[in-house]
Design an enzyme around this catalytic site. Structure first.
Site, PDB file in Angstrom:
ATOM      1  CE  LYS A  22      -1.893   1.529   3.920  1.00 18.05           C
ATOM      2  NZ  LYS A  22      -1.578   2.949   4.233  1.00 18.05           N
ATOM      3  CG  ASN A  23       2.263   2.614   3.308  1.00 17.09           C
ATOM      4  OD1 ASN A  23       1.087   3.011   3.367  1.00 17.09           O
ATOM      5  ND2 ASN A  23       2.587   2.532   4.760  1.00 17.09           N
ATOM      6  NE  ARG A  94      -0.859  13.331   7.513  1.00 15.60           N
ATOM      7  CZ  ARG A  94       0.455  13.595   7.100  1.00 15.60           C
ATOM      8  NH1 ARG A  94       1.126  12.836   6.416  1.00 15.60           N
ATOM      9  NH2 ARG A  94       0.775  14.868   7.677  1.00 15.60           N
ATOM     10  CG  ASP A 118      -4.196   7.114   9.610  1.00 14.98           C
ATOM     11  OD1 ASP A 118      -4.064   5.909   8.779  1.00 14.98           O
ATOM     12  OD2 ASP A 118      -3.545   7.855   9.304  1.00 14.98           O
ATOM     13  CG  ASP A 307       3.110   1.428   9.404  1.00 11.36           C
ATOM     14  OD1 ASP A 307       2.499   2.141  10.133  1.00 11.36           O
ATOM     15  OD2 ASP A 307       3.263   1.522   8.348  1.00 11.36           O
TER      16      ASP A 307
HETATM   17  N1  EPU Z   1       6.314  14.483  10.612  1.00 10.30           N
HETATM   18  C1  EPU Z   1       6.474  15.878  10.590  1.00 10.30           C
HETATM   19  N2  EPU Z   1       6.674  16.869   9.545  1.00 10.30           N
HETATM   20  C2  EPU Z   1       6.940  16.449   8.583  1.00 10.30           C
HETATM   21  C3  EPU Z   1       6.589  15.184   8.266  1.00 10.30           C
HETATM   22  C4  EPU Z   1       6.469  14.197   9.024  1.00 10.30           C
HETATM   23  O1  EPU Z   1       6.516  16.270  11.819  1.00 10.30           O
HETATM   24  O2  EPU Z   1       6.800  17.297   7.657  1.00 10.30           O
HETATM   25  C5  EPU Z   1       6.100  13.655  11.711  1.00 10.30           C
HETATM   26  C6  EPU Z   1       4.774  13.031  11.705  1.00 10.30           C
HETATM   27  O3  EPU Z   1       3.780  13.644  12.252  1.00 10.30           O
HETATM   28  C7  EPU Z   1       4.948  11.690  12.214  1.00 10.30           C
HETATM   29  C8  EPU Z   1       6.545  11.215  11.575  1.00 10.30           C
HETATM   30  O4  EPU Z   1       7.057  12.506  11.361  1.00 10.30           O
HETATM   31  O5  EPU Z   1       4.781  11.805  13.401  1.00 10.30           O
HETATM   32  C9  EPU Z   1       6.304  10.385  10.956  1.00 10.30           C
HETATM   33  O6  EPU Z   1       6.070  10.727   9.732  1.00 10.30           O
HETATM   34  P1  EPU Z   1       6.426  10.122   8.246  1.00 10.30           P
HETATM   35  O7  EPU Z   1       6.267  11.348   7.202  1.00 10.30           O
HETATM   36  O8  EPU Z   1       7.657   9.470   8.147  1.00 10.30           O
HETATM   37  O9  EPU Z   1       5.399   9.236   7.768  1.00 10.30           O
HETATM   38  P2  EPU Z   1       4.330   9.259   6.748  1.00 10.30           P
HETATM   39  O10 EPU Z   1       4.748   9.623   5.396  1.00 10.30           O
HETATM   40  O11 EPU Z   1       3.153  10.311   7.100  1.00 10.30           O
HETATM   41  C10 EPU Z   1       4.307   6.731   6.036  1.00 10.30           C
HETATM   42  C11 EPU Z   1       3.224   5.797   6.074  1.00 10.30           C
HETATM   43  C12 EPU Z   1       2.664   5.116   7.289  1.00 10.30           C
HETATM   44  C13 EPU Z   1       4.051   4.681   8.219  1.00 10.30           C
HETATM   45  C14 EPU Z   1       5.010   5.920   8.159  1.00 10.30           C
HETATM   46  C15 EPU Z   1       6.251   5.428   8.947  1.00 10.30           C
HETATM   47  C16 EPU Z   1       2.410   5.926   3.946  1.00 10.30           C
HETATM   48  C17 EPU Z   1       0.773   6.515   2.952  1.00 10.30           C
HETATM   49  N3  EPU Z   1       2.050   6.080   5.197  1.00 10.30           N
HETATM   50  O12 EPU Z   1       3.558   7.785   6.698  1.00 10.30           O
HETATM   51  O13 EPU Z   1       1.909   4.239   7.204  1.00 10.30           O
HETATM   52  O14 EPU Z   1       3.639   4.391   9.506  1.00 10.30           O
HETATM   53  O15 EPU Z   1       5.404   6.244   6.794  1.00 10.30           O
HETATM   54  O16 EPU Z   1       6.942   4.340   8.370  1.00 10.30           O
HETATM   55  O17 EPU Z   1       3.216   5.800   3.166  1.00 10.30           O
HETATM   56  C18 EPU Z   1       0.252   2.734   7.750  1.00 10.30           C
HETATM   57  O18 EPU Z   1       0.168   2.008   6.793  1.00 10.30           O
HETATM   58  O19 EPU Z   1      -0.671   2.109   8.846  1.00 10.30           O
HETATM   59  C19 EPU Z   1       0.546   3.928   8.035  1.00 10.30           C
HETATM   60  C20 EPU Z   1       0.403   5.083   9.018  1.00 10.30           C
END
Ligand code: EPU
Length: 426
Positions: A22-23, A94, A118, A307
């Site tokens: 998915k990601n 998101r 979420d 995750d």
């Molecule tokens: N963060 C910031 N500022 C930013 C970007 C991120 O503060 O500009 C913080 C976020 O608030 C969070 C942390 O950094 O607390 C991690 O965020 P990250 O950007 O690494 O994650 P993401 O891109 O929002 C993706 C996956 C998540 C997975 C995380 C970490 C997708 C669509 N989502 O999220 O997947 O947990 O990376 O590996 O790729 C899931 O599949 O259940 C899921 C939540």
């Protein structure tokens, strides 16, 4: 609204095939916007989020044909793409924010509704925005939209991320591939899904060095060409099945899964008492006795994945011993603990730590899936709880797990999808 009725007590046994991640696929779909013409993505999981992203790309002017049964997507991108990602779609997913980088790079402008997403923490966008600003984009916000401009095109920049954010790294890479000059992203995220994205961009003609490391050097090119790409296997789905084998004291062969993407998680399962062996097609996880409690600390890749955190809390809830689980990525992911406690789990949280005292038995009750992984963790707990566990809000689970009830039933689990409104009030 639908719910799952899970009846505990059965051991899971058999084999499952892991779909594309998915990601990864959602970002590959966004990356297709970077080239005019037909991009084909294969090994696409049959999940709701793919449909939401397909709808978003259509609204941006692409012609998207999604064949869920074949696991194939064909995305035909016009010469001029739109620039508006509406709230009704961004709110539902998101990951829609992944179109920000490609739209600025391709259209020179992007209006992306600010995401809700979420319920797992604040999930800011500051690193996305600061990185794109360094590359020459100007940002404003109006009526709930983030508005970005770079009509003259983006330029290369040196970017240091405060934290290896997955989403920020992806957006910056997708913007940098068409920027003038060289961009260096330091402290970049290294998740296998980012490697997958860089591989697809490479096939499209992008020049990226350091793929898989925490420093990515991107030499911008004039234009990219469409390509065909197979999505990397979903390590989180694979890890979920592995944990299900352990919690039910079962035996599951997980095909089309790569152990090298799950090293810490599988090592934790071995510490818990499981046997993990490579097979020609993937790997197999067996558990013959009650699991032993294991401590975990979530961190960016190659650390333990957030995750898989709820699934391991569920495992620890029935394990022999006490454990501590530390969540370093999403502060609100422990909301799931309140639901797990309804099944009789002995878990206490303090800040970003959860302390779990394993119990021999859990007992079925109605619970709510608060996000996709929490949902998987609750189903797991239900599989070993006495009686019936009703998991509500299963649309969260459908976002990340394709054919979940069919696969679980095939492994011998007792799970049924029902209309939640038809359930008698508890
Ligand atoms: N963060 C910031 N500022 C930013 C970007 C991120 O503060 O500009 C913080 C976020 O608030 C969070 C942390 O950094 O607390 C991690 O965020 P990250 O950007 O690494 O994650 P993401 O891109 O929002 C993706 C996956 C998540 C997975 C995380 C970490 C997708 C669509 N989502 O999220 O997947 O947990 O990376 O590996 O790729 C899931 O599949 O259940 C899921 C939540």
């Amino acid at each position: 609204m639908e719910a799952f009725l899970v009846t505990g007590g059965n051991r899971l046994e058999g084999s499952v095939e892991v779909p594309g991640a998915k990601n990864s696929v959602l970002k590959l779909m966004a990356a297709a916007l970077l080239a005019q013409g037909k991009t084909t993505i294969t090994h696409v999981p049959e999940i709701l989020d793919v449909e939401i992203m397909a709808e978003l790309l259509r609204r941006l002017g692409a012609d998207v044909v999604y064949r869920p049964l074949e696991g194939e997507l064909v995305i035909d991108v016009p010469e001029v793409v739109g620039h508006k990602a509406d709230y009704d779609l961004v709110r539902r997913m998101r990951a829609s924010i992944a179109v920000l980088g490609p739209l600025i790079a391709r259209a020179g402008v992007a209006d992306v509704a600010l995401p809700g997403g979420d319920a797992i923490g604040s999930r800011g966008l500051d690193m996305h925005i600061e990185g794109l600003q360094r590359m020459g984009a100007e940002f404003g916000s109006e009526h709930g939209f983030l508005i970005a401009h770079a009509e003259g095109g983006l330029h290369g920049a040196q970017i240091w991320l405060d934290f290896p954010s997955v989403g920020a790294t992806e957006n910056l890479v997708m913007a940098a591939v068409l920027a003038k000059g060289t961009t260096v992203i330091d402290n970049a995220a290294r998740e296998p899904e980012i490697v997958d994205l860089c591989h697809m961009l490479g096939k499209m003609g992008a020049h990226i060095e350091g793929v898989g490391s925490s420093t990515l050097t991107i030499h911008g090119v004039e234009s990219l060409q469409p390509t065909t790409h197979a999505t990397v296997a979903d390590r989180i789905v694979a890890g979920t099945w592995a944990t299900m084998a352990a919690i039910t004291m079962g035996d599951i062969a997980i095909d089309y899964a790569a152990t090298e993407h799950l090293e810490i998680a599988l090592d934790k399962l071995i510490t818990a008492g499981a046997t993990v062996e490579q097979t020609g097609r993937g790997f197999r996880v067996r558990m013959e006795r009650r699991p032993k409690a294991v401590d975990i600390v979530t961190l960016p890749y190659p650390g333990f994945p957030t995750d898989l955190q709820p699934q391991f809390i569920a495992l620890n809830a029935v394990a022999d011993g006490v454990s501590m689980v530390t969540e370093n990525l999403f502060e609100a992911r422990f909301r799931f603990v309140n639901e797990l406690s309804r099944l009789g789990a002995n878990v206490r949280t303090d800040g970003h730590h959860a302390f779990i005292k394993g119990r021999k038995r859990l007992s079925g009750a109605p619970v709510e899936a608060t996000d996709v992984r929490a949902g998987a963790g609750l189903v797991m707990a239900g599989l070993v709880a006495e009686g019936v566990t009703t998991v509500l809000d299963v649309h969260h689970i459908d976002r990340g797990y394709a054919r979940f009830t069919d696969l679980l039933t095939g492994l011998g689990g007792k799970i049924e999808r029902v209309d939640a409104d038809a359930l008698a009030p508890a």
